[in-house]
Design an enzyme around this catalytic site. Structure first.
Site, mmCIF file in Angstrom:
data_model
loop_
_atom_site.group_PDB
_atom_site.id
_atom_site.type_symbol
_atom_site.label_atom_id
_atom_site.label_comp_id
_atom_site.label_asym_id
_atom_site.label_seq_id
_atom_site.Cartn_x
_atom_site.Cartn_y
_atom_site.Cartn_z
ATOM 1 N N TYR A 65 0.829 -1.215 0.000
ATOM 2 C CA TYR A 65 0.000 0.000 0.000
ATOM 3 C C TYR A 65 0.858 1.257 0.000
ATOM 4 C CZ TYR A 65 -4.277 -2.567 0.045
ATOM 5 O OH TYR A 65 -5.303 -3.384 -0.340
ATOM 6 N N ARG A 68 1.751 1.766 -3.483
ATOM 7 C CA ARG A 68 0.616 2.290 -4.267
ATOM 8 C C ARG A 68 0.313 3.740 -3.892
ATOM 9 N NH1 ARG A 68 -4.106 -1.811 -3.622
ATOM 10 N NH2 ARG A 68 -5.170 -0.278 -4.943
ATOM 11 N N ASN A 100 -12.925 2.852 -6.911
ATOM 12 C CA ASN A 100 -11.552 3.358 -6.823
ATOM 13 C C ASN A 100 -11.291 3.936 -5.436
ATOM 14 O OD1 ASN A 100 -11.441 2.631 -9.473
ATOM 15 N ND2 ASN A 100 -11.706 4.712 -10.263
ATOM 16 N N ASP A 102 -8.549 6.020 -4.939
ATOM 17 C CA ASP A 102 -7.492 7.031 -5.143
ATOM 18 C C ASP A 102 -7.945 8.467 -4.890
ATOM 19 O OD1 ASP A 102 -7.891 6.339 -8.701
ATOM 20 O OD2 ASP A 102 -9.038 7.695 -7.413
ATOM 21 N N HIS A 117 -15.180 0.966 -1.899
ATOM 22 C CA HIS A 117 -14.039 0.187 -1.425
ATOM 23 C C HIS A 117 -13.068 0.992 -0.565
ATOM 24 C CE1 HIS A 117 -14.757 -2.661 -5.082
ATOM 25 N NE2 HIS A 117 -15.613 -2.862 -4.095
ATOM 26 N N CYS A 125 -7.363 1.365 12.535
ATOM 27 C CA CYS A 125 -6.770 0.296 13.343
ATOM 28 C C CYS A 125 -7.474 -1.017 13.057
ATOM 29 C CB CYS A 125 -6.918 0.650 14.834
ATOM 30 S SG CYS A 125 -6.379 -0.705 15.907
ATOM 31 N N GLY A 185 -15.023 1.968 -17.107
ATOM 32 C CA GLY A 185 -13.678 1.619 -16.671
ATOM 33 C C GLY A 185 -13.616 0.557 -15.606
ATOM 34 N N THR A 186 -14.559 -0.371 -15.636
ATOM 35 C CA THR A 186 -14.486 -1.481 -14.681
ATOM 36 C C THR A 186 -14.609 -2.808 -15.405
ATOM 37 O OG1 THR A 186 -15.452 -2.519 -12.711
ATOM 38 C CG2 THR A 186 -16.978 -1.329 -14.158
HETATM 39 C C1 BV8 Z 1 -17.794 -9.040 -0.109
HETATM 40 C C2 BV8 Z 1 -9.877 -2.251 -2.487
HETATM 41 C C3 BV8 Z 1 -19.279 -9.996 1.448
HETATM 42 C C4 BV8 Z 1 -8.565 -2.759 -2.021
HETATM 43 C C5 BV8 Z 1 -10.940 -3.997 -3.825
HETATM 44 C C6 BV8 Z 1 -14.892 -16.010 -2.064
HETATM 45 C C7 BV8 Z 1 -14.572 -15.598 -0.779
HETATM 46 C C8 BV8 Z 1 -14.813 -14.296 -0.337
HETATM 47 C C9 BV8 Z 1 -15.402 -13.380 -1.199
HETATM 48 C C10 BV8 Z 1 -15.695 -13.820 -2.469
HETATM 49 C C11 BV8 Z 1 -15.467 -15.101 -2.917
HETATM 50 N N1 BV8 Z 1 -15.866 -15.180 -4.206
HETATM 51 C C12 BV8 Z 1 -16.359 -13.983 -4.608
HETATM 52 C C13 BV8 Z 1 -16.279 -13.167 -3.549
HETATM 53 C C14 BV8 Z 1 -16.692 -11.817 -3.512
HETATM 54 C C15 BV8 Z 1 -15.454 -10.952 -3.750
HETATM 55 C C16 BV8 Z 1 -15.207 -10.927 -5.252
HETATM 56 O O1 BV8 Z 1 -15.941 -10.295 -5.965
HETATM 57 N N2 BV8 Z 1 -14.160 -11.605 -5.728
HETATM 58 C C17 BV8 Z 1 -13.906 -11.618 -7.168
HETATM 59 C C18 BV8 Z 1 -12.452 -11.307 -7.455
HETATM 60 C C19 BV8 Z 1 -14.351 -12.965 -7.685
HETATM 61 N N3 BV8 Z 1 -15.830 -9.661 -3.256
HETATM 62 C C20 BV8 Z 1 -15.535 -9.359 -1.988
HETATM 63 O O2 BV8 Z 1 -14.877 -10.042 -1.248
HETATM 64 C C21 BV8 Z 1 -16.141 -8.039 -1.528
HETATM 65 N N4 BV8 Z 1 -16.741 -8.231 -0.250
HETATM 66 O O3 BV8 Z 1 -18.277 -9.653 -1.028
HETATM 67 O O4 BV8 Z 1 -18.250 -9.088 1.189
HETATM 68 C C22 BV8 Z 1 -18.569 -11.272 1.771
HETATM 69 C C23 BV8 Z 1 -17.910 -11.329 2.976
HETATM 70 C C24 BV8 Z 1 -17.287 -12.534 3.303
HETATM 71 C C25 BV8 Z 1 -17.299 -13.643 2.428
HETATM 72 C C26 BV8 Z 1 -17.971 -13.527 1.196
HETATM 73 C C27 BV8 Z 1 -18.589 -12.335 0.853
HETATM 74 C C28 BV8 Z 1 -15.050 -7.002 -1.385
HETATM 75 C C29 BV8 Z 1 -14.553 -6.606 -2.760
HETATM 76 C C30 BV8 Z 1 -13.659 -5.367 -2.629
HETATM 77 C C31 BV8 Z 1 -12.228 -5.780 -2.781
HETATM 78 N N5 BV8 Z 1 -11.401 -4.567 -2.771
HETATM 79 N N6 BV8 Z 1 -10.194 -2.893 -3.755
HETATM 80 C C32 BV8 Z 1 -7.471 -2.280 -2.929
HETATM 81 O O5 BV8 Z 1 -7.724 -1.577 -3.925
HETATM 82 O O6 BV8 Z 1 -6.323 -2.627 -2.617
HETATM 83 S S1 BV8 Z 1 -11.310 -4.647 -5.327
HETATM 84 C C33 BV8 Z 1 -10.409 -3.905 -6.572
HETATM 85 O O7 BV8 Z 1 -10.995 -4.379 -7.761
HETATM 86 C C34 BV8 Z 1 -10.499 -2.407 -6.675
HETATM 87 O O8 BV8 Z 1 -11.449 -1.808 -5.817
HETATM 88 C C35 BV8 Z 1 -10.956 -2.216 -8.108
HETATM 89 O O9 BV8 Z 1 -11.526 -1.023 -8.349
HETATM 90 C C36 BV8 Z 1 -11.869 -3.352 -8.144
HETATM 91 C C37 BV8 Z 1 -12.532 -3.769 -9.377
HETATM 92 O O10 BV8 Z 1 -11.592 -3.761 -10.386
HETATM 93 P P1 BV8 Z 1 -11.785 -2.665 -11.522
HETATM 94 O O11 BV8 Z 1 -11.996 -1.332 -10.884
HETATM 95 O O12 BV8 Z 1 -12.816 -3.123 -12.454
HETATM 96 O O13 BV8 Z 1 -10.351 -2.649 -12.139
HETATM 97 P P2 BV8 Z 1 -9.731 -3.733 -13.125
HETATM 98 O O14 BV8 Z 1 -8.264 -3.492 -13.144
HETATM 99 O O15 BV8 Z 1 -10.285 -5.082 -12.795
HETATM 100 O O16 BV8 Z 1 -10.338 -3.342 -14.560
HETATM 101 C C38 BV8 Z 1 -9.998 -2.108 -15.153
HETATM 102 C C39 BV8 Z 1 -10.916 -1.945 -16.345
HETATM 103 O O17 BV8 Z 1 -10.650 -0.678 -16.922
HETATM 104 C C40 BV8 Z 1 -10.670 -2.982 -17.426
HETATM 105 O O18 BV8 Z 1 -11.927 -3.477 -17.887
HETATM 106 C C41 BV8 Z 1 -9.979 -2.184 -18.542
HETATM 107 O O19 BV8 Z 1 -10.351 -2.662 -19.832
HETATM 108 C C42 BV8 Z 1 -10.561 -0.825 -18.331
HETATM 109 N N7 BV8 Z 1 -9.748 0.291 -18.795
HETATM 110 C C43 BV8 Z 1 -8.395 0.353 -18.921
HETATM 111 N N8 BV8 Z 1 -8.055 1.593 -19.364
HETATM 112 C C44 BV8 Z 1 -9.204 2.299 -19.502
HETATM 113 C C45 BV8 Z 1 -10.283 1.481 -19.131
HETATM 114 N N9 BV8 Z 1 -11.550 1.896 -19.156
HETATM 115 C C46 BV8 Z 1 -11.778 3.158 -19.570
HETATM 116 N N10 BV8 Z 1 -10.800 4.005 -19.933
HETATM 117 C C47 BV8 Z 1 -9.511 3.615 -19.914
HETATM 118 N N11 BV8 Z 1 -8.547 4.474 -20.288
#
Ligand code: BV8
Length: 242
Positions: A65, A68, A100, A102, A117, A125, A185-186
């Site tokens: 972090y 970042r 995001n 940021d 997020h 803490c 952008g997600t």
């Molecule tokens: C939850 C903060 C209830 C930290 C982030 C098994 C066990 C536990 C949980 C899960 C599980 N299976 C599924 C889950 C749920 C899990 C999940 O979704 N997992 C996924 C990976 C399968 N979610 C969670 O755990 C969430 N909590 O569900 O709680 C719970 C509780 C207990 C047990 C079960 C459920 C919490 C999710 C939050 C995680 N924290 N970030 C940090 O940043 O360090 S997530 C992280 O990904 C960021 O927040 C980010 O924003 C987010 C999503 O990614 P994107 O923003 O979409 O970014 P990415 O890079 O992926 O994509 C970028 C896009 O931009 C691309 O499409 C690209 O083409 C495009 N792009 C590029 N350039 C451009 C553009 N677009 C436009 N213009 C450009 N120029």
């Protein structure tokens, strides 16, 4: 670039909602998670951005972090952020939901922002949840401690952690009431944020996705606009004004 249907809908819309992801900050120089040039190659975000990784190796997660945060200090909002701030003032009801951490939407002047997020410049803490704004990420790998003895961690939502209830419920409510919903952008892979465009669609919204690449929801939205948000969003604002 824009269908007349979209412009007509936006001209008459009272409730517009936008969901943003890391792609909106890409043109400001903030690396995305999953696209090319993604963050810290060696580790997947899911391996580091979770509480057990922090308990197992707090220094490694804190260092990630700090790395970042250093990327983020000194970067500026891009034209996509500014276009979203301008969009906000063009509708009676407008909500910006962001994944995001940021802080660039606020820096660009957006006022109603739902941070699903958390925010990387805030800390809290791990034990007693007290928040700290002043912690300077600094260079020391030593993880700062709270007066209660707990480790201090970034105030962001990790995988497996629940999202802030008020932010999520307001985001759900906005999606349910949206007449036009923009997903920008997600990669639409992280839940529950990725379900918001579908909630909007199920409730009758016209859903538009803006992304250079297709995503798992591209086949479900009403319109997919292939392009970078820094280009498409300012053009959308101009098209509505015209
Ligand atoms: C939850 C903060 C209830 C930290 C982030 C098994 C066990 C536990 C949980 C899960 C599980 N299976 C599924 C889950 C749920 C899990 C999940 O979704 N997992 C996924 C990976 C399968 N979610 C969670 O755990 C969430 N909590 O569900 O709680 C719970 C509780 C207990 C047990 C079960 C459920 C919490 C999710 C939050 C995680 N924290 N970030 C940090 O940043 O360090 S997530 C992280 O990904 C960021 O927040 C980010 O924003 C987010 C999503 O990614 P994107 O923003 O979409 O970014 P990415 O890079 O992926 O994509 C970028 C896009 O931009 C691309 O499409 C690209 O083409 C495009 N792009 C590029 N350039 C451009 C553009 N677009 C436009 N213009 C450009 N120029």
């Amino acid at each position: 670039m824009f269908s007349q249907g979209l412009i007509d809908r936006l001209e008459g819309a009272r409730r517009v909602v936008v969901l943003t992801g890391a792609g909106v900050s890409a043109e400001s120089g903030v690396p995305t998670f999953r696209g090319k040039g993604g963050l810290w190659k060696r580790y997947k975000p899911e391996e580091l951005a979770n509480p057990s990784a922090f308990i197992r190796n707090p220094e490694l997660v804190w260092e990630w972090y700090s790395y970042r945060r250093k990327l983020i200090v000194g970067i500026k909002p891009n034209s996509g952020h500014y276009a979203l701030a301008e969009l906000e003032g063009m509708f009676p009801h407008f909500a910006l939901i962001t994944q995001n951490i940021d802080g660039l939407h606020k820096a660009a002047g957006s006022r109603v922002i739902l941070e699903l997020h958390g925010n990387i410049m805030r800390n809290r803490c791990f034990e007693c949840n007290r928040t700290f704004r002043s912690i300077d990420p600094g260079d020391e790998p030593r993880v700062p401690r709270c007066s209660c003895g707990g480790f201090i961690r970034p105030d962001v939502v990790w995988f497996g952690e629940s999202l802030p209830a008020d932010q999520l419920s307001r985001a759900m409510e906005a999606a349910e009431g949206a007449e036009v919903f923009l997903s920008v952008g997600t990669s639409a892979q992280v839940q529950p944020a990725a379900s918001l465009p579908l909630v909007a669609k199920r409730n009758g919204a016209h859903v538009v996705e803006i992304n250079p690449e297709r995503t798992p929801i591209s086949h479900l939205v009403d319109e997919f606009i292939q392009g970078e948000s820094g280009e498409v969003l300012p053009q959308l604002v101009q098209a509505i004004k015209a």
